[in-house]
Design an enzyme around this catalytic site. Structure first.
Site, PDB file in Angstrom:
ATOM      1  N   ASP A 163     -12.310  -5.386  -2.878  1.00 17.58           N
ATOM      2  CA  ASP A 163     -13.147  -6.592  -2.965  1.00 17.58           C
ATOM      3  C   ASP A 163     -14.513  -6.272  -2.382  1.00 17.58           C
ATOM      4  OD1 ASP A 163     -13.290  -7.644   0.049  1.00 17.58           O
ATOM      5  OD2 ASP A 163     -11.288  -6.848  -0.315  1.00 17.58           O
ATOM      6  N   GLU A 177       0.820  -1.212   0.000  1.00 16.45           N
ATOM      7  CA  GLU A 177       0.000   0.000   0.000  1.00 16.45           C
ATOM      8  C   GLU A 177       0.855   1.264   0.000  1.00 16.45           C
ATOM      9  OE1 GLU A 177      -4.008  -1.677   2.224  1.00 16.45           O
ATOM     10  OE2 GLU A 177      -2.375  -0.959   3.446  1.00 16.45           O
TER      11      GLU A 177
HETATM   12  N1  ADE Z   1      -9.514  -5.048   3.592  1.00 10.30           N
HETATM   13  C1  ADE Z   1      -9.725  -5.264   2.279  1.00 10.30           C
HETATM   14  N2  ADE Z   1     -10.739  -6.135   2.100  1.00 10.30           N
HETATM   15  C2  ADE Z   1     -11.172  -6.466   3.348  1.00 10.30           C
HETATM   16  C3  ADE Z   1     -12.171  -7.331   3.828  1.00 10.30           C
HETATM   17  N3  ADE Z   1     -12.942  -8.030   2.983  1.00 10.30           N
HETATM   18  N4  ADE Z   1     -12.337  -7.457   5.170  1.00 10.30           N
HETATM   19  C4  ADE Z   1     -11.549  -6.752   6.012  1.00 10.30           C
HETATM   20  N5  ADE Z   1     -10.584  -5.930   5.605  1.00 10.30           N
HETATM   21  C5  ADE Z   1     -10.390  -5.782   4.285  1.00 10.30           C
END
Ligand code: ADE
Length: 245
Positions: free
Chosen positions: A203, A12
């Site tokens: 996501d 990141e």
């Molecule tokens: N960071 C990126 N995706 C995530 C997720 N699905 N749950 C928790 N932290 C995250």
């Protein structure tokens, strides 16, 4: 103004690091703190590792050991709101800890932090606006959008629609979930320093989240952090000069 910049994973902040003019790097308690300048601003750059404890201890070191007076967290998050797409950016206007619950004691409600008496850590509206302008400017060339709203943090990677459904109904206006932002917000709140949490959706926190997350982290996330900070830091510096004058 000295800015602390945190990412939870090396990916990141890698690209920021490439352009970062480092004066000094120091290793404290498993983290490497890089002091230097980025986009003309005096900064301390660090990757915190995952989760609320890692983020809180890193934020505390930034304040106590390096004297930063502003913390910016950039990284990725899983979407909760159905309107979000991978690649959209969320700027927190408030943050809560979705796994914090002492309600069975009768002393506080679910999510409420005892003694502080609040469930959400608010972000200063003028900072949210500046972050929005910086992100808008970056996203203008593509198809993704910027959103402002609630971010929830907890020590879980969420990849289950039922969990998302439950959080959506328990936390109105929840946009996305991640694992650090609200911990940084609590530390900054208690020290009385400003903060911003800016998250790119990697996501949808569903069954495909683990694969989507890894792909996004490896290929795309670092560009976002770099491009956003490169626009945001000069804007913040200009406005803090105006405020200090
Ligand atoms: N960071 C990126 N995706 C995530 C997720 N699905 N749950 C928790 N932290 C995250």
């Amino acid at each position: 103004m000295k800015y602390g910049i945190i990412g939870a994973m090396p990916e990141e902040i890698d690209r920021v690091r490439e352009q970062f003019e480092t004066f000094h790097s120091q290793r404290i308690a498993n983290r490497t703190y890089h002091e230097g300048t980025f986009a003309g601003a005096e900064c301390v750059l660090v990757f915190s590792r995952w989760g609320k404890v890692a983020a809180a201890s890193t934020a505390t070191a930034l304040i106590e050991r390096f004297g930063v007076d502003f913390i910016i967290f950039t990284g990725v998050a899983g979407a909760v709101s159905a309107k979000l797409e991978v690649g959209d950016v969320v700027i927190a206007d408030q943050l809560c800890q979705h796994d914090f619950d002492v309600s069975l004691t009768g002393l506080a409600e679910r999510f409420e932090i005892p003694l502080l008496g609040i469930s959400n850590f608010p972000v200063r509206p003028e900072l949210v606006n500046q972050a929005r302008l910086a992100v808008d400017n970056y996203l203008a060339v593509g198809q993704n959008s910027v959103y402002v709203g609630t971010i929830a943090s907890g020590d879980q990677f969420i990849a289950h629609p039922a969990k998302i459904e439950e959080l959506r109904s328990a936390i109105p206006d929840l946009l996305c979930v991640e694992m650090e932002g609200a911990a940084v917000a609590q530390v900054c709140h208690e020290y009385g320093i400003p903060y911003l949490v800016i998250r790119t959706i990697s996501d949808k926190a569903d069954h495909s989240a683990p694969v989507d997350f890894m792909t996004f982290i490896q290929e795309i996330a670092k560009e976002y952090s770099f491009e956003i900070l490169n626009r945001l830091l000069p804007a913040l510096r200009n406005s803090s000069t105006v405020l200090e004058e």
